[in-house]
Design a protein around this motif. Structure first.
Motif, PDB file in Angstrom:
ATOM      1  N   ARG A 131       0.816  -1.215   0.000  1.00 54.41           N
ATOM      2  CA  ARG A 131       0.000   0.000   0.000  1.00 54.41           C
ATOM      3  C   ARG A 131       0.850   1.265   0.000  1.00 54.41           C
ATOM      4  NH1 ARG A 131      -2.936   2.067   5.390  1.00 54.41           N
ATOM      5  NH2 ARG A 131      -0.714   2.335   5.817  1.00 54.41           N
ATOM      6  N   ASP A 132       1.860   1.308   0.852  1.00 52.45           N
ATOM      7  CA  ASP A 132       2.602   2.556   1.071  1.00 52.45           C
ATOM      8  C   ASP A 132       3.731   2.783   0.077  1.00 52.45           C
ATOM      9  OD1 ASP A 132       0.959   2.983   3.214  1.00 52.45           O
ATOM     10  OD2 ASP A 132       2.393   2.314   4.729  1.00 52.45           O
ATOM     11  N   ASN A 133       4.266   1.715  -0.500  1.00 49.83           N
ATOM     12  CA  ASN A 133       5.468   1.870  -1.325  1.00 49.83           C
ATOM     13  C   ASN A 133       5.361   1.239  -2.711  1.00 49.83           C
ATOM     14  OD1 ASN A 133       6.413   1.410   1.751  1.00 49.83           O
ATOM     15  ND2 ASN A 133       7.664   3.017   0.813  1.00 49.83           N
ATOM     16  N   LEU A 134       5.110  -0.075  -2.730  1.00 54.32           N
ATOM     17  CA  LEU A 134       5.212  -0.803  -3.991  1.00 54.32           C
ATOM     18  C   LEU A 134       4.223  -0.322  -5.051  1.00 54.32           C
ATOM     19  CD1 LEU A 134       5.681  -4.424  -2.594  1.00 54.32           C
ATOM     20  CD2 LEU A 134       7.405  -3.061  -3.770  1.00 54.32           C
ATOM     21  N   SER A 135       3.031   0.107  -4.640  1.00 57.55           N
ATOM     22  CA  SER A 135       2.002   0.494  -5.613  1.00 57.55           C
ATOM     23  C   SER A 135       2.015   1.982  -5.926  1.00 57.55           C
ATOM     24  CB  SER A 135       0.617   0.091  -5.073  1.00 57.55           C
ATOM     25  OG  SER A 135       0.358   0.751  -3.845  1.00 57.55           O
ATOM     26  N   ARG A 136       3.032   2.700  -5.433  1.00 55.36           N
ATOM     27  CA  ARG A 136       3.084   4.156  -5.646  1.00 55.36           C
ATOM     28  C   ARG A 136       4.413   4.534  -6.304  1.00 55.36           C
ATOM     29  NH1 ARG A 136       2.183   6.499   0.169  1.00 55.36           N
ATOM     30  NH2 ARG A 136       1.631   8.445  -0.879  1.00 55.36           N
ATOM     31  N   LEU A 137       4.330   5.343  -7.346  1.00 52.48           N
ATOM     32  CA  LEU A 137       5.543   5.792  -8.026  1.00 52.48           C
ATOM     33  C   LEU A 137       6.299   6.793  -7.168  1.00 52.48           C
ATOM     34  CD1 LEU A 137       7.287   5.724 -10.566  1.00 52.48           C
ATOM     35  CD2 LEU A 137       5.857   7.556 -11.513  1.00 52.48           C
ATOM     36  N   ARG A 138       5.557   7.656  -6.489  1.00 52.34           N
ATOM     37  CA  ARG A 138       6.131   8.646  -5.567  1.00 52.34           C
ATOM     38  C   ARG A 138       5.343   8.603  -4.266  1.00 52.34           C
ATOM     39  NH1 ARG A 138       5.680  10.779 -10.567  1.00 52.34           N
ATOM     40  NH2 ARG A 138       3.535  11.350 -10.042  1.00 52.34           N
ATOM     41  N   THR A 139       5.961   9.060  -3.197  1.00 53.41           N
ATOM     42  CA  THR A 139       5.272   9.069  -1.902  1.00 53.41           C
ATOM     43  C   THR A 139       4.129  10.067  -1.863  1.00 53.41           C
ATOM     44  OG1 THR A 139       6.926  10.643  -1.069  1.00 53.41           O
ATOM     45  CG2 THR A 139       7.305   8.306  -0.623  1.00 53.41           C
ATOM     46  N   THR A 140       4.078  10.975  -2.844  1.00 50.72           N
ATOM     47  CA  THR A 140       2.974  11.935  -2.909  1.00 50.72           C
ATOM     48  C   THR A 140       1.783  11.400  -3.694  1.00 50.72           C
ATOM     49  OG1 THR A 140       4.029  12.976  -4.826  1.00 50.72           O
ATOM     50  CG2 THR A 140       4.477  13.936  -2.656  1.00 50.72           C
ATOM     51  N   ASP A 141       1.959  10.238  -4.330  1.00 55.13           N
ATOM     52  CA  ASP A 141       0.864   9.651  -5.107  1.00 55.13           C
ATOM     53  C   ASP A 141      -0.268   9.200  -4.184  1.00 55.13           C
ATOM     54  OD1 ASP A 141       2.285  10.070  -7.369  1.00 55.13           O
ATOM     55  OD2 ASP A 141       2.872   7.987  -7.690  1.00 55.13           O
ATOM     56  N   ARG A 142      -1.459   9.163  -4.738  1.00 59.44           N
ATOM     57  CA  ARG A 142      -2.615   8.717  -3.970  1.00 59.44           C
ATOM     58  C   ARG A 142      -2.501   7.231  -3.645  1.00 59.44           C
ATOM     59  NH1 ARG A 142      -8.309   9.246  -6.885  1.00 59.44           N
ATOM     60  NH2 ARG A 142      -7.325   7.563  -8.097  1.00 59.44           N
ATOM     61  N   ILE A 143      -2.898   6.854  -2.457  1.00 59.22           N
ATOM     62  CA  ILE A 143      -2.885   5.455  -2.041  1.00 59.22           C
ATOM     63  C   ILE A 143      -3.995   4.707  -2.763  1.00 59.22           C
ATOM     64  CG2 ILE A 143      -3.315   3.899  -0.100  1.00 59.22           C
ATOM     65  CD1 ILE A 143      -1.879   5.859   1.693  1.00 59.22           C
ATOM     66  N   ASP A 144      -3.673   3.543  -3.291  1.00 61.96           N
ATOM     67  CA  ASP A 144      -4.662   2.746  -4.019  1.00 61.96           C
ATOM     68  C   ASP A 144      -5.753   2.279  -3.075  1.00 61.96           C
ATOM     69  OD1 ASP A 144      -5.226   1.078  -6.624  1.00 61.96           O
ATOM     70  OD2 ASP A 144      -5.428  -0.303  -4.931  1.00 61.96           O
ATOM     71  N   ALA A 145      -6.997   2.352  -3.537  1.00 57.92           N
ATOM     72  CA  ALA A 145      -8.149   2.028  -2.685  1.00 57.92           C
ATOM     73  C   ALA A 145      -8.178   0.550  -2.301  1.00 57.92           C
ATOM     74  CB  ALA A 145      -9.439   2.409  -3.407  1.00 57.92           C
ATOM     75  N   ASP A 146      -7.876  -0.352  -3.241  1.00 53.61           N
ATOM     76  CA  ASP A 146      -7.895  -1.784  -2.924  1.00 53.61           C
ATOM     77  C   ASP A 146      -6.765  -2.158  -1.962  1.00 53.61           C
ATOM     78  OD1 ASP A 146     -10.128  -2.936  -4.229  1.00 53.61           O
ATOM     79  OD2 ASP A 146      -9.130  -2.729  -6.162  1.00 53.61           O
ATOM     80  N   ALA A 147      -5.576  -1.602  -2.196  1.00 52.95           N
ATOM     81  CA  ALA A 147      -4.454  -1.881  -1.290  1.00 52.95           C
ATOM     82  C   ALA A 147      -4.746  -1.356   0.106  1.00 52.95           C
ATOM     83  CB  ALA A 147      -3.172  -1.262  -1.842  1.00 52.95           C
ATOM     84  N   ASP A 148      -5.353  -0.188   0.191  1.00 59.80           N
ATOM     85  CA  ASP A 148      -5.690   0.392   1.486  1.00 59.80           C
ATOM     86  C   ASP A 148      -6.749  -0.434   2.197  1.00 59.80           C
ATOM     87  OD1 ASP A 148      -5.524   2.436   3.500  1.00 59.80           O
ATOM     88  OD2 ASP A 148      -7.436   3.204   2.764  1.00 59.80           O
ATOM     89  N   ALA A 149      -7.788  -0.861   1.452  1.00 60.64           N
ATOM     90  CA  ALA A 149      -8.849  -1.669   2.052  1.00 60.64           C
ATOM     91  C   ALA A 149      -8.317  -3.025   2.513  1.00 60.64           C
ATOM     92  CB  ALA A 149      -9.981  -1.856   1.052  1.00 60.64           C
ATOM     93  N   ALA A 150      -7.391  -3.610   1.744  1.00 59.69           N
ATOM     94  CA  ALA A 150      -6.800  -4.885   2.138  1.00 59.69           C
ATOM     95  C   ALA A 150      -6.044  -4.728   3.455  1.00 59.69           C
ATOM     96  CB  ALA A 150      -5.861  -5.393   1.046  1.00 59.69           C
ATOM     97  N   TYR A 151      -5.234  -3.685   3.560  1.00 61.45           N
ATOM     98  CA  TYR A 151      -4.474  -3.479   4.794  1.00 61.45           C
ATOM     99  C   TYR A 151      -5.405  -3.219   5.980  1.00 61.45           C
ATOM    100  CZ  TYR A 151      -1.533  -1.390   8.330  1.00 61.45           C
ATOM    101  OH  TYR A 151      -0.914  -1.116   9.519  1.00 61.45           O
ATOM    102  N   THR A 152      -6.414  -2.401   5.791  1.00 59.53           N
ATOM    103  CA  THR A 152      -7.342  -2.067   6.878  1.00 59.53           C
ATOM    104  C   THR A 152      -8.037  -3.311   7.401  1.00 59.53           C
ATOM    105  OG1 THR A 152      -7.730   0.125   5.928  1.00 59.53           O
ATOM    106  CG2 THR A 152      -9.359  -0.689   7.497  1.00 59.53           C
ATOM    107  N   ASN A 153      -8.444  -4.206   6.512  1.00 58.21           N
ATOM    108  CA  ASN A 153      -9.156  -5.405   6.954  1.00 58.21           C
ATOM    109  C   ASN A 153      -8.235  -6.413   7.622  1.00 58.21           C
ATOM    110  OD1 ASN A 153     -12.192  -5.571   6.063  1.00 58.21           O
ATOM    111  ND2 ASN A 153     -11.139  -4.472   4.425  1.00 58.21           N
ATOM    112  N   PHE A 154      -6.996  -6.539   7.127  1.00 57.03           N
ATOM    113  CA  PHE A 154      -6.064  -7.462   7.774  1.00 57.03           C
ATOM    114  C   PHE A 154      -5.568  -6.925   9.115  1.00 57.03           C
ATOM    115  CE2 PHE A 154      -5.431  -9.349   3.467  1.00 57.03           C
ATOM    116  CZ  PHE A 154      -5.744 -10.652   3.810  1.00 57.03           C
ATOM    117  N   ALA A 155      -5.742  -5.632   9.350  1.00 59.14           N
ATOM    118  CA  ALA A 155      -5.300  -5.038  10.613  1.00 59.14           C
ATOM    119  C   ALA A 155      -6.307  -5.233  11.737  1.00 59.14           C
ATOM    120  CB  ALA A 155      -5.031  -3.540  10.422  1.00 59.14           C
ATOM    121  N   ASN A 156      -7.416  -5.904  11.473  1.00 62.64           N
ATOM    122  CA  ASN A 156      -8.445  -6.096  12.488  1.00 62.64           C
ATOM    123  C   ASN A 156      -8.018  -7.105  13.548  1.00 62.64           C
ATOM    124  OD1 ASN A 156     -11.468  -4.909  12.128  1.00 62.64           O
ATOM    125  ND2 ASN A 156     -10.357  -4.869  10.189  1.00 62.64           N
ATOM    126  N   ASP A 157      -8.756  -7.091  14.651  1.00 60.66           N
ATOM    127  CA  ASP A 157      -8.479  -7.967  15.796  1.00 60.66           C
ATOM    128  C   ASP A 157      -8.558  -9.431  15.372  1.00 60.66           C
ATOM    129  OD1 ASP A 157      -8.264  -9.275  18.186  1.00 60.66           O
ATOM    130  OD2 ASP A 157     -10.032  -8.374  19.117  1.00 60.66           O
TER     131      ASP A 157
END
Length: 322
Positions: free
Chosen positions: A107-133
């Motif tokens: 989410r934070d690095n591999l899918s972004r060309l620059r750190t200012t690029d928008r975070i991908d919605a699917d990568a973000d949703a995947a991380y958010t769900n795996f971060a659950n209890d």
């Protein structure tokens, strides 16, 4: 009304007792079957991926690992007998940590060309769900959340194949992934190091060398004797996941590894991590050198192999940086 003969009452009582006995025996047999069916650990795998699509090997690996975890997730079980299967439960928790670290770097690095690029919605949703209890059992349970995260990983991969998103296998992204995984491995090694004694003190990396925090250089880490097998199997789960991710790294970053002459080194890391998987014959032993009985020390042996792998990963990071 004539009274029922005592022999009839006795016969009926024996019949009820026999029926209860058979029901208890059947319940215990069923519990044993369920326990045996669920007491298992994953095998190494080779996912199907397109080596012409940068990053497809890593995505395929994360998807397979996530799928096998959510298929039979145990750490949130609250019913007998699977609640007692703490060894595969902690193994799965170790796998989960590797998935979380990998998805975060995606989410934070591999899918972004620059750190200012928008975070991908699917990568973000995947991380958010795996971060659950991971121990949540009421709806939405851990399995439901992880299943949703898996769905978003698959959607990201579908878009990757359609060239709607990209993964950038650059040197800085490889360094970030290796740093994150090595940080996880360092924590695992510290936890294993606490097992041979009731407690241990370790130098804090955050305060080492800081003259203003002299009193904070030592960090006390307590380890209960009842946690020996928990820490052992958690570490094995981490090592299993890291080996699979390292195999994906070898494919996705093959050009960088060849340029830096680091292919042989990553092969050694994969080999080392592969030799961390063994099942103690009876229980996880915690022998002390020089004791009256020469018990083995499974945690110490595992820690030694993981420390060796960690040092080699650090060497790999240095080779890619230079």
């Amino acid at each position: 009304m004539p009274k029922e003969p005592a022999t009839a009452k006795s016969g009926r009582s024996k019949g009820v007792a026999k029926l209860v006995g058979w029901l208890l025996a059947a319940a215990l047999f069923l519990a044993l079957v369920i326990a045996v069916a669920n007491y298992r650990f994953p095998d190494f795998f080779t996912p199907e991926f397109d080596d012409k699509i940068p990053g497809d090997a890593l995505l395929a690996t994360l998807i397979v690992m996530s799928d096998e975890m959510t298929e039979r997730w145990l750490p949130n079980d609250v019913l007998y007998p699977t609640i007692l299967l703490d060894n595969p439960q902690h193994y799965q928790m170790g796998e989960l940590e590797v998935v979380r670290y990998g998805v975060r770097v995606l989410r934070d690095n591999l899918s972004r060309l620059r750190t200012t690029d928008r975070i991908d919605a699917d990568a973000d949703a995947a991380y958010t769900n795996f971060a659950n209890d991971p121990e949540r059992w009421v709806l939405p349970s851990a399995e439901v959340k992880f299943g949703t995260g898996l769905k978003h990983l698959r959607q990201f991969r579908d878009r990757l194949k359609k060239k709607q998103v990209n993964i950038y296998p650059r040197g800085d992204n490889l360094i970030e992934l290796l740093n994150q995984l090595n940080s996880l491995l360092g924590g695992v090694c510290t936890r294993l190091s606490t097992i041979p004694s009731d407690y241990s003190e370790f130098l804090s990396e955050e305060t080492a060398g800081d003259p203003y925090t002299e009193g904070e250089r030592s960090v006390r880490v307590d380890a209960s004797w009842f946690e020996i097998d928990d820490q052992f199997y958690f570490a094995q789960g981490v090592a299993y996941g890291m080996r699979q991710v390292m195999l994906a790294v070898r494919s996705d970053f093959t050009e960088i590894l060849k340029t830096k002459k680091a292919t042989e080194l990553i092969d050694k890391i994969i080999h080392l991590l592969g030799h961390t998987q063994w099942e103690p014959p009876y229980m996880v032993m915690n022998g002390t050198p020089g004791g009256w009985i020469p018990w083995p020390n499974d945690a110490m042996m595992l820690n030694s192999r993981l420390q060796d792998a960690r040092q080699k990963i650090q060497s790999l990071i240095s080779m890619v940086e230079n």
